[in-house]
Design a protein around this motif. Structure first.
Motif, PDB file in Angstrom:
ATOM      1  N   ILE A   1       0.835  -1.202   0.000  1.00 56.66           N
ATOM      2  CA  ILE A   1       0.000   0.000   0.000  1.00 56.66           C
ATOM      3  C   ILE A   1       0.870   1.253   0.000  1.00 56.66           C
ATOM      4  O   ILE A   1       0.628   2.211  -0.759  1.00 56.66           O
ATOM      5  CB  ILE A   1      -0.938   0.000   1.224  1.00 56.66           C
ATOM      6  CG1 ILE A   1      -1.977  -1.137   1.106  1.00 56.66           C
ATOM      7  CG2 ILE A   1      -1.644   1.343   1.382  1.00 56.66           C
ATOM      8  CD1 ILE A   1      -2.757  -1.396   2.383  1.00 56.66           C
TER       9      ILE A   1
ATOM     10  N   ARG B   1       0.796   3.606  -3.320  1.00 55.03           N
ATOM     11  CA  ARG B   1      -0.316   4.499  -3.005  1.00 55.03           C
ATOM     12  C   ARG B   1      -0.435   5.640  -4.035  1.00 55.03           C
ATOM     13  O   ARG B   1      -1.542   6.060  -4.395  1.00 55.03           O
ATOM     14  CB  ARG B   1      -0.124   5.080  -1.600  1.00 55.03           C
ATOM     15  CG  ARG B   1      -1.323   5.918  -1.106  1.00 55.03           C
ATOM     16  CD  ARG B   1      -1.005   6.561   0.239  1.00 55.03           C
ATOM     17  NE  ARG B   1      -0.795   5.573   1.263  1.00 55.03           N
ATOM     18  CZ  ARG B   1      -1.778   4.997   1.968  1.00 55.03           C
ATOM     19  NH1 ARG B   1      -3.033   5.302   1.704  1.00 55.03           N
ATOM     20  NH2 ARG B   1      -1.497   4.113   2.900  1.00 55.03           N
TER      21      ARG B   1
ATOM     22  N   VAL C   1      -4.511  -1.096  -4.552  1.00 56.57           N
ATOM     23  CA  VAL C   1      -4.220  -0.492  -3.240  1.00 56.57           C
ATOM     24  C   VAL C   1      -5.489  -0.404  -2.410  1.00 56.57           C
ATOM     25  O   VAL C   1      -5.520  -0.786  -1.229  1.00 56.57           O
ATOM     26  CB  VAL C   1      -3.576   0.904  -3.421  1.00 56.57           C
ATOM     27  CG1 VAL C   1      -3.552   1.650  -2.086  1.00 56.57           C
ATOM     28  CG2 VAL C   1      -2.168   0.773  -3.980  1.00 56.57           C
TER      29      VAL C   1
END
Length: 642
Positions: free
Chosen positions: A272, A276, A285
């Protein structure tokens, strides 16, 4: 028979139970276990209707009756005899008896068919209720849990709280409720009574829930275990020993699952964080973020079992023999405790003094201590430093002191850090050490008093019921501490798990004599069972079973010479032990001198002291060799003389 569904119970803002469930079937034998403060006794009171749950419900069958033994019954008083109090268990049958007596009285003037038929009907009902046997049943149960036949007519109010509790237990057992709930039933029972209750519960027709810190009691009378932990009720389908093994396996599985999940979470969070900001990975994500939010987290395992490393420190080493009792007699009026009894306690003995209440165990402990007047000879050995723990030690604590302050007054000369370490072993950590004694529970006070006893630098401990008020975790800590104790102790206890863990000798009083078994408690039990099975005469002193080599016959003149030589060697040994103690004291003094800054900086003086220290160590080593030689020689002579 009884169901607990989604039970929640809050004390202030703290959830003692949260959505907890349990189903109790007829004839279930359940042990309720968990750390102090987790809510075991509270659950029993909720089931009994004394407390109302915050949410959830308890459903029970219409014919389900509940009997509850708890510590609140200690205050119950009555002018009635204990037999009459126990017979209150048969109130319906007793009411029938009163009606029968009234009809018989009426028949003195009225012989009508109605009266005669009424009497016959009442008598049939009385017989169906086994009314003619209720007195015998009550007497059997009362005597089974320790009462003498002559005491059955004494008023309840003349007995102490512990004995009154036994009467209430007898009454409950006679009532035979569908669900029998027992909160610490062994607290006021001696060993024979505990074993009697175990056998009774094994064949009890109803369901049983037991809260107890006595691990052997649980093992012997329950078939399943329910652990109270983190607001939940977790069922284990076996006795306490099974629960310990099964919990260990479950904890390993849970810990592995926790570690695997943490690894997955860490990898997901890295993904993540890494992607991101990338538009091409935004869907992936977001999917992982939602997956983490939905994740049912596995809790890390918190092991409640504490291993302690308790460092004992003696200022002096005791002589070989600590206490000698010869032809000791002790009576209280017509009550004879001991009569011309002889016993000895030697260095390294770890003695468990067992037996029924009323046999004089606590009296014998005071005799060993030297505080009880006796007829006969009592001698304490060389360099014996005693420390006595009994229930009155709890009252001796200064209620206005903080725990750490109270420990500091034990005279051990330990630093605050050392005292905190000891208190940590006894489950007092961080700011707990600043609690006032007056706000502590009975179990917490017991732990403080025991900790004070153990840091006293005594080389001889006398412990009277040290496990009273302690939970299982605290009992296990005490066992670990005493296993590491290099001195000598004698303890009175009815806790078999505790005795099994610490004793290498068993004492008991029989026929007004101190009898001794040289072995562990389990070995003693096995030997006792064989003795009873074969009806062999009981020995005053028996060793653990082993084959002894035949001893050569010793003539009377030779025997006298051997005895003189033995006495001479024992005197030499005593002198050497005194000399070793002096050398140890001199070494300690030299070590303290050498640690001084002014000495450490004076090379010439330090070298001189080092030489003295080396000489002392050499003398001590030589004396220790002589000591070992004499001990072996004395043991050989003792075998030849006996």
């Amino acid at each position: 028979m009884l169901s607990i569904n989604n039970l929640s119970y809050f004390i202030g803002g703290r959830a003692l139970y949260e959505n907890a469930s349990l189903h109790i079937k007829p004839k279930d034998k359940i042990g309720l276990v968990g750390l102090n403060g987790t809510g075991k006794s509270t659950l029993l009171k909720i089931i009994n209707g004394d407390y109302q749950p915050s949410s959830g419900e308890i459903q029970k069958a219409k014919d389900c009756t509940i009997g509850f033994l708890n510590q609140d019954l200690l205050s119950y008083q009555s002018e009635d005899s204990i037999l009459d109090v126990a017979l209150e268990a048969f109130k319906d049958t007793l009411k029938l008896q009163e009606e029968i007596d009234a009809v018989l009285k009426l028949m003195e003037t009225d012989y009508s068919d109605d009266v005669i038929n009424r009497l016959a009907k009442l008598q049939d009902q009385f017989e169906a209720n086994e009314g003619y046997t209720i007195k015998a049943k009550a007497e059997e149960v009362l005597e089974g849990i320790g009462f003498n036949t002559k005491d059955l007519q004494r008023p309840l109010k003349t007995f102490s709280g512990g004995w009154r509790m036994r009467v209430m237990l007898a009454k409950l057992l006679l009532e035979k409720p569908s669900l029998l709930m027992l909160d610490e039933p062994t607290n006021h029972l001696d060993l024979p009574s505990i074993q009697w209750v175990e056998n009774y519960l094994k064949t009890y027709e109803g369901a049983v829930i037991v809260v107890s810190h006595d691990q052997d009691f649980l093992d012997n009378c329950i078939e399943s275990t329910v652990e109270v932990s983190h607001g939940s009720l977790t069922l284990y389908s076996g006795n306490y020993s099974f629960y310990k093994e099964e919990k260990k396996e479950r904890m390993e599985i849970q810990q592995n699952a926790y570690e695997n999940q943490q690894q997955m979470i860490k990898q997901t969070e890295k993904f993540i964080e890494r992607f991101r900001a990338k538009a091409t990975k935004s869907n992936q994500v977001q999917s992982r973020v939602k997956a983490l939010d939905r994740l049912d987290r596995v809790n890390e395992v918190v092991d409640d079992n504490i291993s302690v490393n308790f460092k004992f420190k003696f200022s002096q080493k005791s002589g070989r023999e600590l206490v000698s009792l010869e032809n000791v007699s002790k009576s209280y009026g017509d009550l004879v405790i001991l009569k011309n009894s002889t016993a000895r306690i030697e260095r390294g003995d770890k003695i468990a003094l067992i037996g029924a209440n009323g046999k004089g165990k606590s009296t014998l402990l005071r005799i060993v201590d030297g505080t009880e007047p006796i007829e006969g000879k009592r001698e304490h050995g060389f360099n014996v430093i005693k420390s006595f723990y009994a229930q009155h030690q709890l009252e001796a604590l200064n209620v206005n002191n903080e725990i750490l302050q109270e420990m500091g007054q034990a005279g051990s000369k330990k630093t605050e850090q050392e005292l905190r370490g000891v208190l940590g072993c006894f489950l007092f950590s961080n700011d707990d050490v600043f609690k006032k004694i007056k706000v502590l529970s009975g179990g917490e006070k017991s732990r403080v008093a025991l900790a004070k006893t153990l840091i006293s630098e005594a080389n001889f401990l006398l412990l009277d019921e040290p496990t009273n008020h302690l939970d299982m975790q605290s009992v296990n800590i005490l066992i670990q501490a005493l296993e590491q104790y290099e001195g000598t102790f004698i303890t009175v206890s009815h806790d078999r798990h505790f005795i099994k863990g610490v004793a290498n000798k068993i004492w008991y009083i029989e026929n007004h004599e101190i009898k001794e078994y040289l072995g562990t408690y389990q070995e003693y039990v096995d030997w006792k069972e064989k003795q009873e099975a074969t009806s062999l005469p009981k020995q005053v002193k028996v060793d653990a079973p082993k084959v002894e080599p035949k001893k050569r016959e010793v003539s009377s003149p030779e025997s006298n010479l051997l005895k003189k030589e033995l006495k001479k060697k024992e005197q030499e040994l005593e002198k050497i032990e005194i000399e070793i103690s002096k050398l140890e004291a001199m070494k300690l003094a030299l070590e303290a001198e050498m640690a001084k800054p002014e000495v450490y900086s004076d090379i010439e003086k330090l070298e001189k002291l080092n030489q003295e220290y080396t000489n002392l160590k050499s003398r001590e080593a030589s004396q220790n060799k002589d000591w070992e030689y004499l001990v072996e020689a004395i043991e050989d002579l003792q075998e030849q003389v006996s």
